[in-house]
Design an enzyme around this catalytic site. Structure first.
Site, PDB file in Angstrom:
ATOM      1  N   ASN A  10      58.859  -8.261  99.701  1.00  0.00           N
ATOM      2  CA  ASN A  10      58.721  -7.700  98.362  1.00  0.00           C
ATOM      3  C   ASN A  10      60.090  -7.749  97.665  1.00  0.00           C
ATOM      4  OD1 ASN A  10      58.870  -5.723  96.277  1.00  0.00           O
ATOM      5  ND2 ASN A  10      56.932  -4.879  96.976  1.00  0.00           N
ATOM      6  N   ASP A  12      60.810  -6.810  94.506  1.00  0.00           N
ATOM      7  CA  ASP A  12      60.897  -5.955  93.310  1.00  0.00           C
ATOM      8  C   ASP A  12      62.309  -5.446  93.043  1.00  0.00           C
ATOM      9  OD1 ASP A  12      58.169  -6.148  93.078  1.00  0.00           O
ATOM     10  OD2 ASP A  12      57.738  -4.127  93.818  1.00  0.00           O
ATOM     11  N   HIS A  13      62.998  -5.052  94.146  1.00  0.00           N
ATOM     12  CA  HIS A  13      64.261  -4.344  93.906  1.00  0.00           C
ATOM     13  C   HIS A  13      65.439  -5.267  93.623  1.00  0.00           C
ATOM     14  CE1 HIS A  13      62.179  -0.729  94.067  1.00  0.00           C
ATOM     15  NE2 HIS A  13      61.746  -0.925  95.299  1.00  0.00           N
ATOM     16  N   ARG A  21      71.342  -3.750  84.416  1.00  0.00           N
ATOM     17  CA  ARG A  21      72.354  -4.194  83.458  1.00  0.00           C
ATOM     18  C   ARG A  21      71.778  -5.017  82.316  1.00  0.00           C
ATOM     19  NH1 ARG A  21      77.726  -3.490  85.306  1.00  0.00           N
ATOM     20  NH2 ARG A  21      78.330  -4.329  83.299  1.00  0.00           N
ATOM     21  N   HIS A  46      55.325  -6.357  92.551  1.00  0.00           N
ATOM     22  CA  HIS A  46      54.490  -5.314  91.938  1.00  0.00           C
ATOM     23  C   HIS A  46      54.792  -5.294  90.441  1.00  0.00           C
ATOM     24  CE1 HIS A  46      53.145  -0.792  92.091  1.00  0.00           C
ATOM     25  NE2 HIS A  46      52.529  -1.473  91.149  1.00  0.00           N
ATOM     26  N   ARG A  48      54.459  -3.475  87.496  1.00  0.00           N
ATOM     27  CA  ARG A  48      54.064  -2.112  87.123  1.00  0.00           C
ATOM     28  C   ARG A  48      53.792  -2.023  85.630  1.00  0.00           C
ATOM     29  NH1 ARG A  48      55.605   1.718  91.417  1.00  0.00           N
ATOM     30  NH2 ARG A  48      54.835   3.278  89.985  1.00  0.00           N
ATOM     31  N   ARG A  52      59.217  -1.748  85.156  1.00  0.00           N
ATOM     32  CA  ARG A  52      60.556  -1.243  85.477  1.00  0.00           C
ATOM     33  C   ARG A  52      61.353  -2.207  86.349  1.00  0.00           C
ATOM     34  NH1 ARG A  52      58.973   3.651  89.543  1.00  0.00           N
ATOM     35  NH2 ARG A  52      57.654   4.214  87.785  1.00  0.00           N
ATOM     36  N   HIS A  53      60.664  -3.074  87.097  1.00  0.00           N
ATOM     37  CA  HIS A  53      61.429  -4.072  87.867  1.00  0.00           C
ATOM     38  C   HIS A  53      60.916  -5.484  87.554  1.00  0.00           C
ATOM     39  CE1 HIS A  53      58.250  -2.964  90.648  1.00  0.00           C
ATOM     40  NE2 HIS A  53      58.861  -1.877  91.086  1.00  0.00           N
ATOM     41  N   GLU A  73      50.888  -7.164  93.519  1.00  0.00           N
ATOM     42  CA  GLU A  73      50.421  -5.776  93.597  1.00  0.00           C
ATOM     43  C   GLU A  73      50.222  -5.296  92.174  1.00  0.00           C
ATOM     44  OE1 GLU A  73      53.434  -3.570  95.569  1.00  0.00           O
ATOM     45  OE2 GLU A  73      53.056  -4.501  97.483  1.00  0.00           O
ATOM     46  N   THR A 103      58.008   5.283  93.731  1.00  0.00           N
ATOM     47  CA  THR A 103      57.362   4.152  94.375  1.00  0.00           C
ATOM     48  C   THR A 103      55.911   4.547  94.607  1.00  0.00           C
ATOM     49  OG1 THR A 103      57.412   2.678  96.304  1.00  0.00           O
ATOM     50  CG2 THR A 103      58.126   4.942  96.672  1.00  0.00           C
ATOM     51  N   THR A 104      55.101   3.612  95.132  1.00  0.00           N
ATOM     52  CA  THR A 104      53.678   3.900  95.283  1.00  0.00           C
ATOM     53  C   THR A 104      53.467   5.047  96.281  1.00  0.00           C
ATOM     54  OG1 THR A 104      53.437   1.529  95.041  1.00  0.00           O
ATOM     55  CG2 THR A 104      51.446   2.771  95.559  1.00  0.00           C
ATOM     56  N   GLU A 154      45.336  -3.186 102.973  1.00  0.00           N
ATOM     57  CA  GLU A 154      46.709  -2.946 103.416  1.00  0.00           C
ATOM     58  C   GLU A 154      46.821  -1.460 103.720  1.00  0.00           C
ATOM     59  OE1 GLU A 154      49.974  -4.790 101.323  1.00  0.00           O
ATOM     60  OE2 GLU A 154      51.322  -3.144 101.874  1.00  0.00           O
ATOM     61  N   HIS A 194      54.896  -0.264 103.517  1.00  0.00           N
ATOM     62  CA  HIS A 194      55.506   0.851 102.789  1.00  0.00           C
ATOM     63  C   HIS A 194      56.454   1.636 103.699  1.00  0.00           C
ATOM     64  CE1 HIS A 194      55.804   3.137  99.087  1.00  0.00           C
ATOM     65  NE2 HIS A 194      56.253   4.055  99.896  1.00  0.00           N
ATOM     66  N   GLY A 195      57.710   1.629 103.302  1.00  0.00           N
ATOM     67  CA  GLY A 195      58.731   2.399 104.014  1.00  0.00           C
ATOM     68  C   GLY A 195      59.159   1.804 105.340  1.00  0.00           C
ATOM     69  N   GLY A 216      59.924  -4.401 101.472  1.00  0.00           N
ATOM     70  CA  GLY A 216      60.797  -4.686 100.342  1.00  0.00           C
ATOM     71  C   GLY A 216      62.130  -3.973 100.377  1.00  0.00           C
ATOM     72  N   HIS A 217      62.097  -2.654 100.175  1.00  0.00           N
ATOM     73  CA  HIS A 217      63.326  -1.908  99.927  1.00  0.00           C
ATOM     74  C   HIS A 217      64.351  -2.054 101.049  1.00  0.00           C
ATOM     75  CE1 HIS A 217      65.827   1.765  99.477  1.00  0.00           C
ATOM     76  NE2 HIS A 217      65.824   1.334  98.229  1.00  0.00           N
TER      77      HIS A 217
HETATM   78  N1  PXP Z   1      53.041  -2.579 100.115  1.00  0.00           N
HETATM   79  C1  PXP Z   1      52.678  -1.987  98.952  1.00  0.00           C
HETATM   80  C2  PXP Z   1      51.239  -2.028  98.558  1.00  0.00           C
HETATM   81  C3  PXP Z   1      53.630  -1.386  98.104  1.00  0.00           C
HETATM   82  O1  PXP Z   1      53.241  -0.807  96.951  1.00  0.00           O
HETATM   83  C4  PXP Z   1      54.994  -1.434  98.483  1.00  0.00           C
HETATM   84  C5  PXP Z   1      56.027  -0.847  97.565  1.00  0.00           C
HETATM   85  O2  PXP Z   1      56.045  -1.567  96.373  1.00  0.00           O
HETATM   86  C6  PXP Z   1      55.325  -2.088  99.691  1.00  0.00           C
HETATM   87  C7  PXP Z   1      54.332  -2.616 100.493  1.00  0.00           C
HETATM   88  C8  PXP Z   1      56.743  -2.241 100.129  1.00  0.00           C
HETATM   89  O3  PXP Z   1      57.311  -0.994 100.381  1.00  0.00           O
HETATM   90  P1  PXP Z   1      58.844  -0.878 100.725  1.00  0.00           P
HETATM   91  O4  PXP Z   1      59.610  -1.305  99.503  1.00  0.00           O
HETATM   92  O5  PXP Z   1      59.007   0.565 101.046  1.00  0.00           O
HETATM   93  O6  PXP Z   1      59.118  -1.781 101.876  1.00  0.00           O
END
Ligand code: PXP
Length: 253
Positions: A10, A12-13, A21, A46, A48, A52-53, A73, A103-104, A154, A194-195, A216-217
């Site tokens: 992911n 996004d970040h 910036r 994602h 959104r 935002r990203h 997403e 976040t979600t 998921e 997630h996480g 992702g993060h």
């Molecule tokens: N899966 C889904 C459906 C999510 O919404 C997210 C966060 O955008 C992730 C995975 C990835 O989560 P993380 O950034 O915590 O790894």
């Protein structure tokens, strides 16, 4: 039969840092290409509601450049359904979305969205998009996901990832294991995410039926530290080279 687990990265970040910036870098398209080179099996973004990203331009550029599947997403809204129709990603993962959340938070409540979901899944599937629903590790949610025709789910691993005691973590892991087992028995393809980070991924990756993890993060965060030494070194070199050249010009004049 042994099947390797897939990693959906992911990005996004990367876009979060860019947008901080309002400039063009770091570019998520380049990030996706590098992730692919490093072995990513898919790229997740994602889009959104508040952009935002990741932005619309990013997803359409990625569609042109990716050589691995794109997983979009998105919230179950008319606006996002129109984007998916135009974009035609390989996968759409339907997620809940609250504007004020960081976040979600939590999975999509498929039980109270049953009718709307069924229509959306049918529509997106008719466009050759594989649809998954992002749900909590709950038997009841999985049963309805199956009922509405979601071929993929998921499982939200947030509760496991954010657990602050061994007992809470092991109970949450058990719920994920049971949920994956149940979904697998129903014939669903099961992803999770997630996480997940470098300390907690192993227990989840070891759950055999899981097809893909979306992360992702933690990857983007690790990339900052892995790359920081080189980035500082290169900047210092550029500065010192410029200063040396300036001295030489000054000495000649
Ligand atoms: N899966 C889904 C459906 C999510 O919404 C997210 C966060 O955008 C992730 C995975 C990835 O989560 P993380 O950034 O915590 O790894």
């Amino acid at each position: 039969m042994y099947a390797d687990i897939r990693l959906g990265v992911n990005i996004d970040h990367v876009a979060t840092v860019r947008n901080a910036r309002g400039v063009a870098y770091p570019d998520p398209i380049t990030a996706a290409a590098l992730a692919e080179l490093a072995g990513a099996d898919g790229i997740t973004v994602h889009l959104r509601e508040d952009r935002r990203h990741i932005k619309d331009r990013d997803v359409f550029l990625l569609k042109e450049t990716l050589t691995v599947p794109m997983n979009l997403e998105m919230a179950l809204t008319d606006e996002m359904l129109k984007v998916a129709e135009a974009l035609r990603p390989s996968y759409v993962c339907l997620v809940p979305e609250k504007r004020e959340e960081l976040t979600t938070e939590g999975g999509l409540d498929v039980i109270s969205n049953e009718a709307k979901l069924e229509t959306a899944i049918q529509h997106l599937s008719s466009l050759n998009i594989q649809v998954s629903t992002f749900i909590d590790p709950s038997r009841a949610q999985i049963d309805v996901a199956k009922k509405v025709g979601s071929p993929l789910i998921e499982i939200h691993t947030g509760e496991y990832a954010e657990a602050n005691s061994v007992k809470v973590r092991s109970d949450a892991l058990d719920r994920v294991i049971q949920a994956v087992k149940h979904a697998d028995e129903l014939g669903l393809v099961v992803n999770a995410g997630h996480g997940l980070n470098y300390n907690n991924v192993a227990d989840i990756a070891g759950i055999l039926p899981i097809y893909e993890l979306n992360i992702g993060h933690s990857i983007v965060s690790r990339a900052v530290f892995e790359g920081l030494k080189t980035a500082v070194f290169q900047m210092k070199q550029l500065m010192c080279d410029a200063r040396r050249n300036a001295y030489m010009l000054y000495a000649k004049s």
